[in-house]
Design an enzyme around this catalytic site. Structure first.
Site, PDB file in Angstrom:
ATOM      1  N   ARG A 267       0.967  -1.272  -0.114  1.00 40.92           N
ATOM      2  CA  ARG A 267       0.014   0.070   0.079  1.00 40.92           C
ATOM      3  C   ARG A 267       0.912   1.196   0.019  1.00 40.92           C
ATOM      4  NH1 ARG A 267      -4.729   2.323  -1.437  1.00 40.92           N
ATOM      5  NH2 ARG A 267      -5.527   3.883   0.229  1.00 40.92           N
ATOM      6  N   GLU A 363     -13.255 -22.191  27.017  1.00 44.54           N
ATOM      7  CA  GLU A 363     -12.130 -22.908  28.069  1.00 44.54           C
ATOM      8  C   GLU A 363     -11.917 -21.992  29.132  1.00 44.54           C
ATOM      9  OE1 GLU A 363      -9.283 -25.718  26.957  1.00 44.54           O
ATOM     10  OE2 GLU A 363     -10.401 -26.489  24.918  1.00 44.54           O
ATOM     11  N   GLY A 364     -12.750 -21.530  29.831  1.00 41.89           N
ATOM     12  CA  GLY A 364     -12.585 -20.501  30.987  1.00 41.89           C
ATOM     13  C   GLY A 364     -12.309 -19.039  30.475  1.00 41.89           C
TER      14      GLY A 364
END
Ligand SMILES: Cc1cc2nc3c(=O)[nH]c(=O)nc-3n(C[C@H](O)[C@H](O)[C@H](O)COP(=O)(O)OP(=O)(O)OC[C@H]3O[C@@H](n4cnc5c(N)ncnc54)[C@H](O)[C@@H]3O)c2cc1C
Length: 385
Positions: A267, A363-364
């Site tokens: 870019r 998972e927590g």
């Protein structure tokens, strides 16, 4: 950085990367857009023996440990986190069986999981039991011929697609979590059906469904280990599986970093490539540092799990928390570097940012895991006081 992988681990890594680039990359946007389960990719992974990685050799596996599983998960997640979790959830679904199952149970179920013929899944979450996983209500009453399951599991990865489910249910509801047990339930068991498929923010190719049990009779021999130990078994399982979520996060970080770097090299604004601008360079450098730090912690935690150490709760949780927070930040910065284009679905970083969020939740949640780490700190302090 060289992580001194074994020859087998290097081979597994190269193979996983090749599948991710050659098979997953061309279809990841389409799978995400259509929210389609990636059966063709699952078959590719199976043909390349990827599901054998986490299964012991005596049950047709390759006998790899937590680090081997992390390596494959990371490489898949570098390209598509939805496919990575589909793969890793099958390991999660049979880890309790590998740890507590009898030889007979392992011979019955593991070879089909190792060959990729059958996927597996793990189910503890319920509408009333998310972070408060001990509050499960699903019952497994002892009756003649086995256990009669009643209840609903929510948000189960590979739900509806997997054939083999490890379900945590109350075999003694008077004892709460102390009355929970781990039970294998096969897909076609009478009384076992699936609720709605969730429509998700990210990891859309993966399947997340409700499991519904209505007078579902499961044979007594499907109980894993001793009755009443299911909650402890589940907590031990997460202690060992959390570096896998960390690995999913590391792969996502790596993919986002590479995509943002490529974009910055291409870019041009103000007659300069973005990559020559100090602000962009600083952002890319920070993304790279976060990625490598996350990888180092995840690999260290995975190796610690593989060492057979007993006190893995803290390093395992720390690796998941650190890597998933890194993934969220790195993915957001990747979108920022890609500007308006990064916000468009034509660019991969848009999907990566959506995919990253779940890593801080399942998972927590990261709050719950930080709480567990803090509790350990206090325990250590009390012991030395
Ligand atoms: C896509 C997806 C896939 C999943 N796959 C599986 C699977 O395969 N198997 C399975 O069993 N489960 C699965 N889950 C469930 C997942 O593990 C839970 O969603 C997660 O543990 C959080 O539970 P909850 O959604 O009920 O949130 P809640 O527990 O309701 O929490 C909501 C918010 O409150 C916070 N909070 C709650 N209690 C406390 C506290 N004491 N202290 C501080 N903060 C707190 C949480 O951190 C969170 O920010 C999946 C979930 C999703 C979304």
């Amino acid at each position: 950085m060289d992580y001194f992988l074994t020859e087998q681990q290097k081979t597994i890594k190269e193979l996983a990367r090749r599948i991710a680039e050659e098979r997953v990359l061309p279809v990841r946007a389409e799978l995400d857009e259509k929210e389609e389960f990636p059966w063709d990719i699952v078959k590719e992974l199976a043909a390349a023996d990827m599901f054998r990685v986490f299964v012991p050799e005596e049950y047709d596996g390759l006998g790899g440990g937590c680090l081997d599983l992390c390596i494959v998960t990371e490489e898949l997640s570098r390209v598509c986190s939805g496919i990575a979790v589909t793969y890793a959830a099958s390991a999660l679904g049979c880890m309790t069986l590998m740890e507590y199952g009898t030889d007979e149970q392992k011979h019955k179920f593991l070879p089909d999981i190792a060959s990729g013929k059958k996927l597996s899944a793990f189910a503890i979450t319920e509408p009333t039991a998310g972070s408060d996983a001990a509050n499960i209500k699903t019952t497994a009453d002892k009756v003649e011929g086995g256990y009669l399951l009643n209840g609903t599991k929510q948000f189960i990865t590979n739900g509806g697609e997997a054939e083999i489910y490890t379900v945590i249910a109350l075999t003694d509801k008077t004892r709460g979590a102390r009355g929970a047990s781990a039970i294998i339930v096969e897909k076609d068991t009478e009384g076992f059906t699936f609720g709605k498929k969730e429509k998700k923010m990210g990891i859309r190719t993966s399947a997340t469904r409700e499991l519904v049990f209505r007078n579902c009779l499961v044979p007594e021999e499907n109980l894993l280990g001793r009755a009443g130990l299911g909650f402890i078994q589940a907590m031990r399982l997460f202690d060992k599986s959390r570096p896998g979520i960390g690995a999913q996060a590391v792969g996502l970080c790596q993919g986002a970093l590479e995509a943002a770097t490529d974009y910055a090299e291409e870019r041009v604004q103000f007659d300069q490539h973005l990559i020559t601008m100090p602000v962009i360079q600083q952002m890319l450098a920070d993304m790279s540092i976060q990625t490598e730090a996350a990888r180092a912690l995840v690999y260290a935690a995975a190796r610690y799990v593989d060492s057979g150490a007993k006190d893995v709760t803290e390093p395992s949780a720390a690796s998941k928390v650190f890597a998933s927070d890194a993934a969220m930040k790195v993915a957001m910065d990747a979108v920022q570097i890609c500007g308006g284009s990064g916000y468009m679905r034509d660019y991969p970083v848009e999907k990566m940012m959506r995919d990253a969020k779940i890593l801080q939740i399942y998972e927590g949640t990261n709050q719950i895991l930080r709480g567990a780490i803090a509790a350990n700190l206090r325990k250590r302090k009390a012991r030395t006081a």
